[in-house]
Design a protein around this motif. Structure first.
Motif, PDB file in Angstrom:
ATOM      1  N   ARG A  77       8.107  -5.837   0.093  1.00 47.54           N
ATOM      2  CA  ARG A  77       7.445  -5.797  -1.228  1.00 47.54           C
ATOM      3  C   ARG A  77       8.462  -5.562  -2.333  1.00 47.54           C
ATOM      4  N   LEU A  78       9.458  -4.727  -2.039  1.00 49.84           N
ATOM      5  CA  LEU A  78      10.499  -4.507  -3.051  1.00 49.84           C
ATOM      6  C   LEU A  78      11.262  -5.798  -3.327  1.00 49.84           C
ATOM      7  N   GLU A  79      11.562  -6.533  -2.257  1.00 54.69           N
ATOM      8  CA  GLU A  79      12.271  -7.792  -2.452  1.00 54.69           C
ATOM      9  C   GLU A  79      11.451  -8.741  -3.318  1.00 54.69           C
ATOM     10  N   GLU A  80      10.145  -8.721  -3.093  1.00 53.68           N
ATOM     11  CA  GLU A  80       9.271  -9.601  -3.875  1.00 53.68           C
ATOM     12  C   GLU A  80       9.276  -9.218  -5.356  1.00 53.68           C
ATOM     13  N   ILE A  81       9.155  -7.919  -5.652  1.00 52.95           N
ATOM     14  CA  ILE A  81       9.097  -7.545  -7.080  1.00 52.95           C
ATOM     15  C   ILE A  81      10.442  -7.766  -7.771  1.00 52.95           C
ATOM     16  N   ILE A  82      11.522  -7.665  -7.011  1.00 54.01           N
ATOM     17  CA  ILE A  82      12.839  -7.956  -7.605  1.00 54.01           C
ATOM     18  C   ILE A  82      12.856  -9.413  -8.084  1.00 54.01           C
ATOM     19  N   LYS A  83      12.314 -10.308  -7.270  1.00 52.85           N
ATOM     20  CA  LYS A  83      12.294 -11.736  -7.647  1.00 52.85           C
ATOM     21  C   LYS A  83      11.478 -11.975  -8.910  1.00 52.85           C
ATOM     22  N   TYR A  84      10.486 -11.133  -9.140  1.00 57.84           N
ATOM     23  CA  TYR A  84       9.661 -11.279 -10.355  1.00 57.84           C
ATOM     24  C   TYR A  84      10.244 -10.531 -11.553  1.00 57.84           C
ATOM     25  N   GLY A  85      11.384  -9.863 -11.364  1.00 55.86           N
ATOM     26  CA  GLY A  85      12.071  -9.299 -12.527  1.00 55.86           C
ATOM     27  C   GLY A  85      12.025  -7.794 -12.681  1.00 55.86           C
ATOM     28  N   THR A  86      11.483  -7.077 -11.697  1.00 55.91           N
ATOM     29  CA  THR A  86      11.454  -5.618 -11.811  1.00 55.91           C
ATOM     30  C   THR A  86      12.814  -5.029 -11.442  1.00 55.91           C
ATOM     31  N   GLY A  87      13.250  -4.045 -12.227  1.00 56.52           N
ATOM     32  CA  GLY A  87      14.544  -3.420 -11.960  1.00 56.52           C
ATOM     33  C   GLY A  87      14.473  -1.922 -11.726  1.00 56.52           C
ATOM     34  N   ALA A  88      13.328  -1.326 -12.019  1.00 60.22           N
ATOM     35  CA  ALA A  88      13.123   0.100 -11.742  1.00 60.22           C
ATOM     36  C   ALA A  88      11.648   0.285 -11.425  1.00 60.22           C
ATOM     37  N   VAL A  89      11.368   1.140 -10.449  1.00 66.36           N
ATOM     38  CA  VAL A  89       9.973   1.249  -9.999  1.00 66.36           C
ATOM     39  C   VAL A  89       9.650   2.673  -9.546  1.00 66.36           C
ATOM     40  N   GLU A  90       8.442   3.090  -9.844  1.00 62.97           N
ATOM     41  CA  GLU A  90       7.937   4.362  -9.333  1.00 62.97           C
ATOM     42  C   GLU A  90       7.049   4.046  -8.135  1.00 62.97           C
ATOM     43  N   ILE A  91       7.176   4.855  -7.080  1.00 60.79           N
ATOM     44  CA  ILE A  91       6.357   4.633  -5.881  1.00 60.79           C
ATOM     45  C   ILE A  91       5.672   5.935  -5.492  1.00 60.79           C
ATOM     46  N   LYS A  92       4.375   5.851  -5.187  1.00 63.01           N
ATOM     47  CA  LYS A  92       3.599   7.046  -4.868  1.00 63.01           C
ATOM     48  C   LYS A  92       3.313   7.155  -3.373  1.00 63.01           C
ATOM     49  N   SER A  93       3.113   8.377  -2.925  1.00 67.09           N
ATOM     50  CA  SER A  93       2.522   8.577  -1.598  1.00 67.09           C
ATOM     51  C   SER A  93       1.004   8.491  -1.796  1.00 67.09           C
ATOM     52  N   GLY A  94       0.222   9.077  -0.907  1.00 67.33           N
ATOM     53  CA  GLY A  94      -1.219   9.092  -1.140  1.00 67.33           C
ATOM     54  C   GLY A  94      -2.042   8.311  -0.127  1.00 67.33           C
ATOM     55  N   TYR A  95      -1.361   7.662   0.834  1.00 63.57           N
ATOM     56  CA  TYR A  95      -2.098   7.057   1.949  1.00 63.57           C
ATOM     57  C   TYR A  95      -1.822   7.825   3.240  1.00 63.57           C
ATOM     58  N   GLY A  96      -1.284   9.040   3.082  1.00 63.51           N
ATOM     59  CA  GLY A  96      -1.041   9.883   4.245  1.00 63.51           C
ATOM     60  C   GLY A  96      -2.225  10.823   4.401  1.00 63.51           C
ATOM     61  N   LEU A  97      -2.380  11.690   3.410  1.00 65.66           N
ATOM     62  CA  LEU A  97      -3.489  12.649   3.335  1.00 65.66           C
ATOM     63  C   LEU A  97      -3.473  13.696   4.444  1.00 65.66           C
ATOM     64  N   THR A  98      -2.379  13.748   5.225  1.00 66.15           N
ATOM     65  CA  THR A  98      -2.118  14.886   6.112  1.00 66.15           C
ATOM     66  C   THR A  98      -0.677  15.298   5.795  1.00 66.15           C
ATOM     67  N   VAL A  99      -0.309  16.507   6.190  1.00 64.68           N
ATOM     68  CA  VAL A  99       1.059  16.952   5.908  1.00 64.68           C
ATOM     69  C   VAL A  99       2.044  15.931   6.483  1.00 64.68           C
ATOM     70  N   LYS A 100       1.808  15.601   7.765  1.00 67.54           N
ATOM     71  CA  LYS A 100       2.750  14.736   8.463  1.00 67.54           C
ATOM     72  C   LYS A 100       2.859  13.346   7.816  1.00 67.54           C
ATOM     73  N   ASP A 101       1.721  12.769   7.502  1.00 68.87           N
ATOM     74  CA  ASP A 101       1.745  11.386   6.996  1.00 68.87           C
ATOM     75  C   ASP A 101       2.176  11.289   5.534  1.00 68.87           C
ATOM     76  N   GLU A 102       1.882  12.311   4.732  1.00 69.24           N
ATOM     77  CA  GLU A 102       2.394  12.300   3.355  1.00 69.24           C
ATOM     78  C   GLU A 102       3.924  12.370   3.375  1.00 69.24           C
ATOM     79  N   ILE A 103       4.439  13.248   4.260  1.00 66.10           N
ATOM     80  CA  ILE A 103       5.899  13.372   4.382  1.00 66.10           C
ATOM     81  C   ILE A 103       6.497  12.058   4.892  1.00 66.10           C
ATOM     82  N   LYS A 104       5.786  11.453   5.848  1.00 62.53           N
ATOM     83  CA  LYS A 104       6.256  10.167   6.402  1.00 62.53           C
ATOM     84  C   LYS A 104       6.418   9.136   5.273  1.00 62.53           C
TER      85      LYS A 104
END
Ligand code: NIG
Ligand code: FE
Length: 417
Positions: free
Chosen positions: A138-165
């Motif tokens: 996905r990062l490679e794809e957005i680079i091709k569309y011109g993005t040069g800096a990006v914020e990325i969130k967690s939030g699909y973990g919802l357990t200690v282990k998976d949020e850290i993952k």
């Protein structure tokens, strides 16, 4: 590495003095450009730029030049800054896409365990390696569309282990991707099923287990909460943000997507870096945002995909606010990180003019990641994150010709990608 780009038809969003960290209100309609320009990059930074006529006087030492690019007929822009994404996820959710076509709302899907919880289940069953690989694509794809800096969130973990993952995957990407990346902890994205009757238990888990470990490992720059109807309340949001602040994590919030949630007020009160979505915002909330540090951030592709009303950008800008634009790249409400499409929708549906859109997707969205000192415009000393377009008559063609990729060449950190 020294790189010279010559014969640029128009160099867009340049700054020559008094570098701005963001722009607001009427100023959003102003950008500076240079026609028939050159841009000179040394190592990872912008070293000089100006009119082709002045290139000779710069005394560039051509014997040490690594590359010369002729950009005749083409525009050069600072890379897009995408200040709101959830691009670490596993698989996709086209089943829900069809449910939505058939009339179910985002909230209804979430209530029966679809939506965010569905992505959390998929992520749980995916190995770190596969998750990294999918995200890297996905990062490679957005680079091709011109993005040069990006914020990325967690939030699909919802357990200690998976949020850290998730956050460890982001940390890994920070070290291997040519993109500038900021990370945000979004443990309060949805209430996991096992806490259905114990909201307090989950908030305690975020505060007592997740935040300390995440801070200990230096995994997150920011903290986000989905403060909206059916998700987290203002009291819960306030509590989480106050804890996160103790670890130096500033707030970036999801607010006013489904309801006038009070999230704008709680965000401003906690000096949030941004409040995002704002498909609805009333006069009072606009007033609350006036002359504050918090950047209102609009996500037009999410409103498009969910068939929601578009955020009233005109009302906000005409009231003197600055706004940022971001993609919200995620499997449930915006399965695209294409900032060119975001820009087109901002013109077509939000009625922003091309200059406002350029400011919103570069300098203001850089501000929404604390990056506008080094990114978001063409200025001497800033990072050389830029793109060269295809041939075009004038720069608004970029927004006008929606659906095409008009980015031809990408340079990140002074290197051709
Ligand atoms: O920004 N609104 C909350 N979170 C995401 C959607 C997440 C999902 O549906 O997976 C958003 O739209
Ligand atoms: Fe989001």
């Amino acid at each position: 590495m020294r790189l010279l780009i010559k014969n640029i038809k128009e160099l867009v969003q340049v700054e020559t003095s008094d570098y701005k960290i963001r722009v607001e209100g009427k100023k959003m309609s102003e950008i500076q450009t240079i026609k028939n320009a050159f841009l000179y990059i040394e190592d990872e930074k912008i070293s000089s730029f100006g009119k082709m006529d002045d290139l000779k006087s710069k005394n560039i030492n051509y014997s040490v030049l690594s590359k010369e690019i002729d950009a005749s007929g083409r525009m050069v822009f600072p890379s897009y800054c995408d200040s709101h994404t959830h691009l670490i996820y596993s698989g996709s959710r086209e089943r829900e896409f069809i449910d939505k076509i058939n009339g179910l709302t985002y909230e209804e899907i979430a209530k029966r365990g679809g939506g965010i919880l569905n992505s959390a289940m998929k992520l749980h069953d995916t190995s770190d390696e596969v998750l990294l690989e999918e995200s890297q694509q996905r990062l490679e794809e957005i680079i091709k569309y011109g993005t040069g800096a990006v914020e990325i969130k967690s939030g699909y973990g919802l357990t200690v282990k998976d949020e850290i993952k998730m956050l460890r995957v982001i940390k890994k990407l920070k070290s291997i991707s040519p993109l500038k990346i900021k990370s945000t902890f979004l443990g309060a994205h949805a209430l996991p099923l096992e806490y259905k009757d114990n909201r307090k238990g989950y908030i305690d888990l975020i505060i007592n287990r997740m935040l300390p470990q995440i801070a200990g490992e230096g995994l997150a720059d920011y903290c986000d909460v989905f403060c909206d109807k059916g998700f987290f309340t203002i009291e819960e949001t306030d509590k989480i943000l106050k804890e996160a602040a103790k670890y130096g994590m500033k707030a970036k919030l999801h607010v006013n997507e489904l309801d006038n949630s009070g999230g704008v007020q709680v965000g401003v009160k906690n000096n949030a870096l941004s409040v995002d979505h704002l498909e609805r915002i009333d006069v009072e909330e606009i007033k609350v945002l006036k002359n504050k540090n918090t950047m209102p951030t609009l996500l037009p592709t999410a409103a498009f995909f969910l068939n929601l009303p578009y955020p009233p950008a005109r009302k906000m800008i005409d009231s003197g606010l600055g706004v940022a634009l971001a993609s919200d790249f995620n499997p449930g409400s915006s399965p695209s990180g294409n900032m060119q499409l975001v820009s087109s929708l901002a013109c077509i549906k939000l009625r922003m003019n091309p200059e406002e859109v350029i400011n919103a997707s570069t300098i203001n969205s850089a501000y929404a990641m604390d990056l506008s000192k080094d990114y978001g415009s063409i200025a001497v000393g800033k990072k050389a994150n830029i793109f060269i377009t295809t041939k075009m008559n004038s720069y608004p063609f970029l927004q006008y010709s929606f659906g095409s990729n008009n980015v031809e060449t990408v340079i990140l950190d002074g290197k051709l990608v």
